[in-house]
Design an enzyme around this catalytic site. Sequence first.
Site, mmCIF file in Angstrom:
data_model
loop_
_atom_site.group_PDB
_atom_site.id
_atom_site.type_symbol
_atom_site.label_atom_id
_atom_site.label_comp_id
_atom_site.label_asym_id
_atom_site.label_seq_id
_atom_site.Cartn_x
_atom_site.Cartn_y
_atom_site.Cartn_z
ATOM 1 N N GLU A 35 0.842 -1.196 0.000
ATOM 2 C CA GLU A 35 0.000 0.000 0.000
ATOM 3 C C GLU A 35 0.879 1.248 0.000
ATOM 4 O O GLU A 35 0.387 2.357 0.152
ATOM 5 C CB GLU A 35 -0.954 0.000 1.192
ATOM 6 C CG GLU A 35 -0.267 -0.147 2.534
ATOM 7 C CD GLU A 35 -1.257 -0.102 3.678
ATOM 8 O OE1 GLU A 35 -1.927 0.939 3.825
ATOM 9 O OE2 GLU A 35 -1.360 -1.083 4.427
ATOM 10 N N CYS A 86 -3.501 -3.381 4.381
ATOM 11 C CA CYS A 86 -2.626 -4.468 4.865
ATOM 12 C C CYS A 86 -3.029 -5.836 4.350
ATOM 13 O O CYS A 86 -2.306 -6.817 4.565
ATOM 14 C CB CYS A 86 -2.601 -4.491 6.394
ATOM 15 S SG CYS A 86 -1.896 -3.010 7.106
ATOM 16 N N HIS A 143 -3.072 -10.328 12.039
ATOM 17 C CA HIS A 143 -2.431 -9.104 11.536
ATOM 18 C C HIS A 143 -2.054 -8.268 12.759
ATOM 19 O O HIS A 143 -2.880 -8.074 13.660
ATOM 20 C CB HIS A 143 -3.407 -8.343 10.627
ATOM 21 C CG HIS A 143 -2.946 -6.942 10.336
ATOM 22 N ND1 HIS A 143 -1.730 -6.683 9.760
ATOM 23 C CD2 HIS A 143 -3.516 -5.730 10.587
ATOM 24 C CE1 HIS A 143 -1.569 -5.373 9.645
ATOM 25 N NE2 HIS A 143 -2.641 -4.770 10.147
#
Length: 412
Positions: free
Chosen positions: A83, A115, A251
């Site tokens: 990103e 992400c 994550h």
Amino acid sequence: MTMKIGIDALGVAIPRRYVDMVELARARGIEPGKYVEGLGAREMAVAEPGEDTVALAARAASRALAASEIDRSNLGMLIVGTETGVDHSKPVASFVHGLLDLPRTMRVYDTQHACYGGTAGLMAAVEWIASGSAAGRSALVVCSDIARYGVGTAGEPTQGAGAVAMVVSANPALLEIDVGVSGAASAHVHDFWRPLGMREAQVDGHYSVQCYLDAVSTAYRGWKARAIERGLVRATVGEQVSEQLARVCYHVPFCKMARKAHLQVRKSELEDAGTAWDAAADQVGLASFRTQVEPSLGLCARVGNVYTGSLYLGLAGLLSTQAGELAGARIGMFSYGSGCTSEFFSGVVGKGAAARIAAAKLGDMLDARERISVAEYERIMAMPPSTPPADMAASDGFRFVGVTNHQRQYAK
Ligand code: HMG
């Protein structure tokens, strides 16, 4: 017989410098406990302009290829999830393809959704192999990002930078993915975003935490239903199905988030069983977090958020300490990308994982870094992104060296 497909080798690249979180907290007039216990952060990687998304991706990719036993001429696909790319049109993957001199016959592109971008690439690679289109070839999937919120912001202690590259193939040594067994959750939300032209991410911090938690509940329930259907886990009354997973990697924007996520998964299970969450459930949940999740957080606590690579940095950290004991065990994986989309999936740790991850020498890489002062970190943060590095000669691997005719140049 169904084909085994997944992650065969990993390569990690992180910036050569970092700041200590206690020192950063003191410089901001904040009680260090907030960063260290409150967020779970110990050190934060600081990327210099020479260590941009391309340079980190190329370093990680060359390490993953060196760790894997595959022949480069057998690569058919290169995907970079990022990103924080360097061009509106030319993908990071194209730079990496050239820098590593990879086969001309490959499919090469970037994937983007905050992400989640790296997981989008991983799933595309896995499904490409499962569909038969790969015809025996392997894929290289790289997650690379510089996480930047800005000096003095609430997001500052959750910055970081790094890349994780994965060779994806049949008969993988590290992690065999349960193909087709996953749950997704998406919603159009403004929890975190970065308008075109801005270097720093915009974020509604507490809302982003809530969006992540809502997503993990839905995605986990989707995975669980499919995993039960496929007989990977048992549906048992009154038992947390998630406990049938040996470990769960989440994550990790900051380490405390993984703890919140794990408790949320357990709350969802109780909710489905019509049981209320109480102090006792909280205690049991925290004990489960320590066994099932904490072992994956060691590397993340010393690097910070690496956006697309964060989940896989967690996996690398987990395997580097526990691959031997986890051989043959199923683990859960949760990928979240703001905006938002997410996916809960699972895989089985390979028998050859311990030897393969040891080759990545992750501990040596962390130890080789230089600790810098907060003043030096602020000086680096103030540099324009296209500043050519003045003193990167000693750096190991690819680096950005300047722009000629609007074309970014790299050296090794
Ligand atoms: P904040 O408001 O400054 O912090 O920002 P806080 O007041 O919420 O405190 C944080 C924690 O520290 C709290 O713990 C406090 O109690 C504790 P919690 O209640 O949450 O369990 N605390 C202390 N603990 C021990 N000793 C002390 C002490 N003081 C306080 N003395 C926030 C925190 C995370 C919001 C901020 O850093 C931020 O905005 N970060 C960026 C956004 C982010 O990381 N979001 C995560 C979910 S979204 C996501 O993961 C996607 C992302 O990776 C991007 C993408 O997809 O591309 C971000």
